[in-house]
Design a protein around this motif. Structure first.
Motif, PDB file in Angstrom:
ATOM      1  N   ARG A   1       8.142 136.131  44.715  1.00 55.46           N
ATOM      2  CA  ARG A   1       9.333 136.428  44.925  1.00 55.46           C
ATOM      3  C   ARG A   1       9.541 137.091  46.310  1.00 55.46           C
ATOM      4  O   ARG A   1      10.558 137.042  46.849  1.00 55.46           O
ATOM      5  CB  ARG A   1       9.764 137.505  43.729  1.00 55.46           C
ATOM      6  CG  ARG A   1       9.912 137.288  42.484  1.00 55.46           C
ATOM      7  CD  ARG A   1      10.469 138.259  41.744  1.00 55.46           C
ATOM      8  NE  ARG A   1       9.494 139.463  41.555  1.00 55.46           N
ATOM      9  CZ  ARG A   1       8.373 139.553  41.051  1.00 55.46           C
ATOM     10  NH1 ARG A   1       8.045 138.905  40.209  1.00 55.46           N
ATOM     11  NH2 ARG A   1       7.682 140.928  41.238  1.00 55.46           N
ATOM     12  N   ASP A   2       8.414 137.797  47.013  1.00 54.51           N
ATOM     13  CA  ASP A   2       8.485 138.285  47.997  1.00 54.51           C
ATOM     14  C   ASP A   2       7.808 137.627  49.232  1.00 54.51           C
ATOM     15  O   ASP A   2       6.675 137.622  48.987  1.00 54.51           O
ATOM     16  CB  ASP A   2       7.759 139.909  47.753  1.00 54.51           C
ATOM     17  CG  ASP A   2       7.949 140.733  48.910  1.00 54.51           C
ATOM     18  OD1 ASP A   2       7.819 140.426  50.238  1.00 54.51           O
ATOM     19  OD2 ASP A   2       7.824 141.985  48.641  1.00 54.51           O
ATOM     20  N   LYS A   3       8.240 137.440  50.133  1.00 54.55           N
ATOM     21  CA  LYS A   3       7.906 136.699  51.423  1.00 54.55           C
ATOM     22  C   LYS A   3       6.619 137.381  52.138  1.00 54.55           C
ATOM     23  O   LYS A   3       5.616 136.937  52.294  1.00 54.55           O
ATOM     24  CB  LYS A   3       8.857 136.333  52.465  1.00 54.55           C
ATOM     25  CG  LYS A   3       9.850 135.095  51.924  1.00 54.55           C
ATOM     26  CD  LYS A   3      10.874 134.800  52.950  1.00 54.55           C
ATOM     27  CE  LYS A   3      11.894 133.860  52.323  1.00 54.55           C
ATOM     28  NZ  LYS A   3      12.917 133.129  53.178  1.00 54.55           N
ATOM     29  N   VAL A   4       6.691 138.808  52.161  1.00 51.39           N
ATOM     30  CA  VAL A   4       5.712 139.331  52.949  1.00 51.39           C
ATOM     31  C   VAL A   4       4.541 139.378  52.146  1.00 51.39           C
ATOM     32  O   VAL A   4       3.473 139.286  52.387  1.00 51.39           O
ATOM     33  CB  VAL A   4       6.146 140.917  53.075  1.00 51.39           C
ATOM     34  CG1 VAL A   4       5.160 141.757  53.613  1.00 51.39           C
ATOM     35  CG2 VAL A   4       7.350 140.915  54.240  1.00 51.39           C
ATOM     36  N   ALA A   5       4.747 139.621  50.523  1.00 53.49           N
ATOM     37  CA  ALA A   5       3.598 139.648  49.766  1.00 53.49           C
ATOM     38  C   ALA A   5       2.973 138.223  49.885  1.00 53.49           C
ATOM     39  O   ALA A   5       1.634 138.056  49.513  1.00 53.49           O
ATOM     40  CB  ALA A   5       3.836 139.848  48.322  1.00 53.49           C
ATOM     41  N   PHE A   6       3.720 137.211  49.920  1.00 53.54           N
ATOM     42  CA  PHE A   6       2.997 135.714  49.901  1.00 53.54           C
ATOM     43  C   PHE A   6       2.382 135.676  51.108  1.00 53.54           C
ATOM     44  O   PHE A   6       1.077 135.243  51.083  1.00 53.54           O
ATOM     45  CB  PHE A   6       4.259 134.658  49.798  1.00 53.54           C
ATOM     46  CG  PHE A   6       3.883 133.416  50.031  1.00 53.54           C
ATOM     47  CD1 PHE A   6       3.823 132.667  48.867  1.00 53.54           C
ATOM     48  CD2 PHE A   6       3.868 132.870  51.399  1.00 53.54           C
ATOM     49  CE1 PHE A   6       3.261 131.239  49.088  1.00 53.54           C
ATOM     50  CE2 PHE A   6       3.404 131.521  51.386  1.00 53.54           C
ATOM     51  CZ  PHE A   6       3.233 130.808  50.192  1.00 53.54           C
ATOM     52  N   ILE A   7       2.902 136.130  52.491  1.00 46.86           N
ATOM     53  CA  ILE A   7       2.135 135.993  53.577  1.00 46.86           C
ATOM     54  C   ILE A   7       0.729 136.924  53.591  1.00 46.86           C
ATOM     55  O   ILE A   7      -0.324 136.403  54.074  1.00 46.86           O
ATOM     56  CB  ILE A   7       2.982 136.554  54.746  1.00 46.86           C
ATOM     57  CG1 ILE A   7       3.988 135.581  55.082  1.00 46.86           C
ATOM     58  CG2 ILE A   7       2.344 136.569  56.033  1.00 46.86           C
ATOM     59  CD1 ILE A   7       5.321 136.080  55.820  1.00 46.86           C
ATOM     60  N   GLN A   8       0.624 138.072  53.172  1.00 45.88           N
ATOM     61  CA  GLN A   8      -0.204 138.919  53.011  1.00 45.88           C
ATOM     62  C   GLN A   8      -1.390 138.130  52.191  1.00 45.88           C
ATOM     63  O   GLN A   8      -2.451 138.183  52.479  1.00 45.88           O
ATOM     64  CB  GLN A   8      -0.085 140.307  52.430  1.00 45.88           C
ATOM     65  CG  GLN A   8       0.645 140.989  53.301  1.00 45.88           C
ATOM     66  CD  GLN A   8       1.321 142.171  52.955  1.00 45.88           C
ATOM     67  OE1 GLN A   8       1.478 142.488  51.656  1.00 45.88           O
ATOM     68  NE2 GLN A   8       1.611 143.308  53.566  1.00 45.88           N
ATOM     69  N   MET A   9      -1.149 137.641  50.812  1.00 47.62           N
ATOM     70  CA  MET A   9      -2.055 136.842  50.122  1.00 47.62           C
ATOM     71  C   MET A   9      -2.564 135.582  50.786  1.00 47.62           C
ATOM     72  O   MET A   9      -3.880 135.454  50.620  1.00 47.62           O
ATOM     73  CB  MET A   9      -1.386 136.368  48.955  1.00 47.62           C
ATOM     74  CG  MET A   9      -2.288 135.692  47.823  1.00 47.62           C
ATOM     75  SD  MET A   9      -3.693 136.964  47.349  1.00 47.62           S
ATOM     76  CE  MET A   9      -2.850 138.281  46.713  1.00 47.62           C
ATOM     77  N   VAL A  10      -1.733 134.777  51.640  1.00 47.89           N
ATOM     78  CA  VAL A  10      -2.093 133.809  52.142  1.00 47.89           C
ATOM     79  C   VAL A  10      -3.010 134.298  53.259  1.00 47.89           C
ATOM     80  O   VAL A  10      -4.347 133.546  53.395  1.00 47.89           O
ATOM     81  CB  VAL A  10      -0.948 133.072  53.084  1.00 47.89           C
ATOM     82  CG1 VAL A  10      -1.594 132.083  54.186  1.00 47.89           C
ATOM     83  CG2 VAL A  10      -0.161 132.110  52.007  1.00 47.89           C
ATOM     84  N   ARG A  11      -3.036 135.261  54.218  1.00 53.79           N
ATOM     85  CA  ARG A  11      -3.927 135.713  55.104  1.00 53.79           C
ATOM     86  C   ARG A  11      -5.181 136.305  54.421  1.00 53.79           C
ATOM     87  O   ARG A  11      -6.361 136.143  55.097  1.00 53.79           O
ATOM     88  CB  ARG A  11      -3.223 136.940  55.848  1.00 53.79           C
ATOM     89  CG  ARG A  11      -2.195 136.439  56.875  1.00 53.79           C
ATOM     90  CD  ARG A  11      -1.509 137.682  57.302  1.00 53.79           C
ATOM     91  NE  ARG A  11      -0.395 137.115  58.234  1.00 53.79           N
ATOM     92  CZ  ARG A  11       0.298 137.941  58.922  1.00 53.79           C
ATOM     93  NH1 ARG A  11       0.566 139.264  58.468  1.00 53.79           N
ATOM     94  NH2 ARG A  11       1.301 137.508  59.690  1.00 53.79           N
ATOM     95  N   GLU A  12      -5.426 137.014  53.234  1.00 45.09           N
ATOM     96  CA  GLU A  12      -6.368 137.141  52.676  1.00 45.09           C
ATOM     97  C   GLU A  12      -7.054 136.260  51.889  1.00 45.09           C
ATOM     98  O   GLU A  12      -8.383 136.068  51.988  1.00 45.09           O
ATOM     99  CB  GLU A  12      -6.059 138.264  51.550  1.00 45.09           C
ATOM    100  CG  GLU A  12      -5.446 139.519  51.923  1.00 45.09           C
ATOM    101  CD  GLU A  12      -5.187 140.371  50.630  1.00 45.09           C
ATOM    102  OE1 GLU A  12      -5.460 139.916  49.444  1.00 45.09           O
ATOM    103  OE2 GLU A  12      -4.345 141.245  50.937  1.00 45.09           O
ATOM    104  N   GLY A  13      -6.511 134.937  51.760  1.00 39.25           N
ATOM    105  CA  GLY A  13      -7.063 133.858  51.187  1.00 39.25           C
ATOM    106  C   GLY A  13      -7.121 134.195  49.717  1.00 39.25           C
ATOM    107  O   GLY A  13      -7.632 135.320  49.156  1.00 39.25           O
ATOM    108  N   ILE A  14      -6.925 133.143  49.031  1.00 46.69           N
ATOM    109  CA  ILE A  14      -6.919 133.239  47.594  1.00 46.69           C
ATOM    110  C   ILE A  14      -8.266 132.693  46.831  1.00 46.69           C
ATOM    111  O   ILE A  14      -8.811 132.074  47.664  1.00 46.69           O
ATOM    112  CB  ILE A  14      -5.719 132.416  46.660  1.00 46.69           C
ATOM    113  CG1 ILE A  14      -5.861 131.050  46.873  1.00 46.69           C
ATOM    114  CG2 ILE A  14      -4.479 132.875  47.017  1.00 46.69           C
ATOM    115  CD1 ILE A  14      -4.998 130.083  46.044  1.00 46.69           C
ATOM    116  N   SER A  15      -8.678 133.340  45.761  1.00 49.15           N
ATOM    117  CA  SER A  15      -9.883 133.002  45.305  1.00 49.15           C
ATOM    118  C   SER A  15      -9.922 131.720  44.687  1.00 49.15           C
ATOM    119  O   SER A  15      -8.702 131.151  44.394  1.00 49.15           O
ATOM    120  CB  SER A  15     -10.228 133.910  44.052  1.00 49.15           C
ATOM    121  OG  SER A  15     -11.083 133.677  43.392  1.00 49.15           O
ATOM    122  N   GLY A  16     -11.057 130.756  44.621  1.00 48.29           N
ATOM    123  CA  GLY A  16     -10.924 129.438  44.170  1.00 48.29           C
ATOM    124  C   GLY A  16     -10.757 129.198  42.888  1.00 48.29           C
ATOM    125  O   GLY A  16     -10.339 128.336  42.514  1.00 48.29           O
TER     126      GLY A  16
END
Length: 147
Positions: free
Chosen positions: A25-40
């Motif tokens: 829902r939150d674009k900033v949270a989305f961007i932060q997660m992308v920058r961190e990289g999701i776990s495989g």
């Protein structure tokens, strides 16, 4: 990443997918997660959430069916791969919200839709433009323009 280890799948998120619900829902949270990289492991969870659709993720991640399992073991995916997987999950989340439950959402995603030139929405998820088209149609369904 501690946040990825707890089960974040709930009514607010996608059951069984361990990403913070705010990502949908939150674009900033989305961007932060992308920058961190999701776990495989999120890739494996996403495949299961989308009806065990391995072929979509093979195309999305530009790999082969035999090599897809190698993504599951990665500590963090690249920004590009993380963004692709999270965006697919975001569209699935939106679909589930529009249709009220995961089973109805999956049925719609696997049905040829005239507004998508007869394509199944899920078959368009492997490209950004395809996901954008699906989002447009979902907005129209949500606001009563299509049923």
């Amino acid at each position: 990443m501690e946040v990825l280890e707890r089960d974040c799948g709930s009514e607010e998120g996608i059951q069984g997918v361990r990403v913070p619900p705010a990502v949908y829902r939150d674009k900033v949270a989305f961007i932060q997660m992308v920058r961190e990289g999701i776990s495989g492991s999120v890739v494996k969870q996403a495949i299961h959430a989308l009806g065990d659709n391995r072929e979509l993720f093979v195309r999305l991640l530009e790999t082969t069916p035999g090599n897809l399992h190698r993504f599951y073991k990665r500590k963090a995916l690249s920004r590009t791969d993380s963004e692709e997987v999270l965006d697919v999950l975001r569209v699935f989340y939106q679909t589930r919200k529009v249709f009220g439950d995961g089973d109805k959402a999956l049925r719609w995603l696997n049905t040829p839709i005239p507004a998508l030139s007869g394509e199944k929405p899920l078959d368009l998820f492997d490209t950004f433009e395809g996901r954008s088209l699906v989002r447009e149609v979902l907005r129209k369904v949500e606001y009563g323009e299509f049923s």
